[in-house]
Motif scaffolding. Structure first.
Motif, PDB file in Angstrom:
ATOM      1  N   HIS A  11      25.971  46.178  76.182  1.00 56.35           N
ATOM      2  CA  HIS A  11      27.002  47.163  75.812  1.00 56.35           C
ATOM      3  C   HIS A  11      26.395  48.490  75.367  1.00 56.35           C
ATOM      4  O   HIS A  11      26.636  48.943  74.238  1.00 56.35           O
ATOM      5  CB  HIS A  11      27.896  46.590  74.717  1.00 56.35           C
ATOM      6  N   GLY A  13      25.711  52.479  75.043  1.00 53.93           N
ATOM      7  CA  GLY A  13      26.441  53.738  75.050  1.00 53.93           C
ATOM      8  C   GLY A  13      25.495  54.889  74.802  1.00 53.93           C
ATOM      9  O   GLY A  13      24.268  54.725  74.794  1.00 53.93           O
ATOM     10  N   ALA A  14      26.046  56.054  74.541  1.00 55.63           N
ATOM     11  CA  ALA A  14      25.221  57.251  74.378  1.00 55.63           C
ATOM     12  C   ALA A  14      24.242  57.130  73.217  1.00 55.63           C
ATOM     13  O   ALA A  14      23.167  57.739  73.236  1.00 55.63           O
ATOM     14  CB  ALA A  14      26.127  58.467  74.179  1.00 55.63           C
ATOM     15  N   SER A  16      22.659  54.434  72.347  1.00 47.32           N
ATOM     16  CA  SER A  16      21.838  53.230  72.512  1.00 47.32           C
ATOM     17  C   SER A  16      20.475  53.493  73.140  1.00 47.32           C
ATOM     18  O   SER A  16      19.651  52.582  73.217  1.00 47.32           O
ATOM     19  CB  SER A  16      22.581  52.213  73.398  1.00 47.32           C
ATOM     20  N   THR A  41      27.349  48.164  79.950  1.00 47.63           N
ATOM     21  CA  THR A  41      27.904  49.359  79.315  1.00 47.63           C
ATOM     22  C   THR A  41      29.060  48.966  78.402  1.00 47.63           C
ATOM     23  O   THR A  41      29.510  47.812  78.395  1.00 47.63           O
ATOM     24  CB  THR A  41      28.422  50.346  80.374  1.00 47.63           C
ATOM     25  N   ARG A  42      29.561  49.948  77.664  1.00 45.26           N
ATOM     26  CA  ARG A  42      30.714  49.697  76.797  1.00 45.26           C
ATOM     27  C   ARG A  42      32.035  49.895  77.536  1.00 45.26           C
ATOM     28  O   ARG A  42      32.973  49.120  77.359  1.00 45.26           O
ATOM     29  CB  ARG A  42      30.669  50.623  75.581  1.00 45.26           C
ATOM     30  N   GLU A  48      27.288  56.132  80.561  1.00 42.65           N
ATOM     31  CA  GLU A  48      26.718  54.920  79.959  1.00 42.65           C
ATOM     32  C   GLU A  48      25.793  54.207  80.928  1.00 42.65           C
ATOM     33  O   GLU A  48      24.755  53.658  80.529  1.00 42.65           O
ATOM     34  CB  GLU A  48      27.857  54.001  79.510  1.00 42.65           C
TER      35      GLU A  48
END
Length: 253
Positions: A11, A13-14, A16, A41-42, A48
């Motif tokens: 999951h 995201g930006a 991560s 991804t989320r 993502e």
């Protein structure tokens, strides 16, 4: 012996970027390949997907993935797939790939899969068109997985792995509310794995589930959702030379 690293439900995201890369950089010391079991991804956005791509690009081991339901949420799965493939990730949906791992041919067949439930408590292809399509989607995914696994028989693979996001068995859902089992997997995937033939099955999706399970045909199933394994990845040994080949967990990272 093949060392299979696997994780799902990362999951990303930006915020991560870089969280998993230090662990992934250790893969050549402990694994021959990396499997990503969906929900990378989320929300399934291209932005993502680029985070995930940068996290795995240039790794010293091959990376094979399937998408998950989160990766479909923004309704751009083709774009997500393209971005990952540009980073040298093999993304499977009803397909198979063959890898050369330390001189051993390893086949991986993959599909996202879908829900529907398990024997005795499963949805039927009956009634409203939407219900029929729900079950038909599960069946199409399972059929494509079976066909991909069967195709690997003709490609001289010494080991075959089934990679999905949704679970093929109820065993690895233990800990999840019973009410949502039909939305976490389908017995049709297990039937495809047993019919097509595999030495190991890997999936994600069930965050509150259990790591270990087995199909009715005796194929070992591992839930590698990151909330379950609680690490960057687990590594499983696949003993290809033994007639009773199986997967046993070794030290993960």
């Amino acid at each position: 012996m093949i060392r299979v690293a696997a994780v799902g439900d990362i999951h990303m995201g930006a915020d991560s970027q870089g969280l998993l890369r230090p662990a992934f950089d250790t893969l050549p010391d402990c694994a021959d390949l990396l499997l990503l079991a969906g929900d990378l991804t989320r929300h399934g956005t291209p932005e993502e997907a680029r985070v995930v791509a940068r996290e795995v690009q240039g790794l010293a081991v091959p990376v094979v993935a399937v998408l998950g339901n989160h990766d479909h949420h923004d309704e751009q799965p083709e774009k997500v797939t393209d971005i990952l493939q540009d980073a040298d990730v093999t993304v499977l949906e009803g397909q198979a790939t063959v890898l050369d791992c330390a001189g051993t041919r390893v086949g991986v067949a993959g599909t996202k899969g879908f829900g529907g439930g398990f024997v005795g408590r499963s949805a039927g292809e009956f009634g409203e068109p939407l219900m029929k399509e729900f079950v038909r989607c599960s069946r199409r995914c399972a059929d494509s997985l079976r066909e991909a696994l069967e195709g690997l028989r003709e490609r001289d693979c010494e080991a075959r792995i089934a990679l999905t996001h949704f679970s093929p068995v109820a065993d690895t859902l233990a800990g999840e509310p019973l009410e949502i089992y039909p939305f976490l997997g389908s017995y049709l995937l297990a039937e495809a794995i047993d019919t097509g033939g595999a030495d190991l099955a890997v999936h994600g999706h069930a965050h509150m589930g259990t790591e270990h399970g087995t199909t009715a045909g005796g194929v070992r199933v591992r839930n590698v959702a990151q909330p379950v394994i609680r690490r960057a990845f687990n590594v499983y040994q696949l003993h290809t030379a033994d007639e009773a080949a199986g997967a046993t967990r070794t030290a993960g990272v």
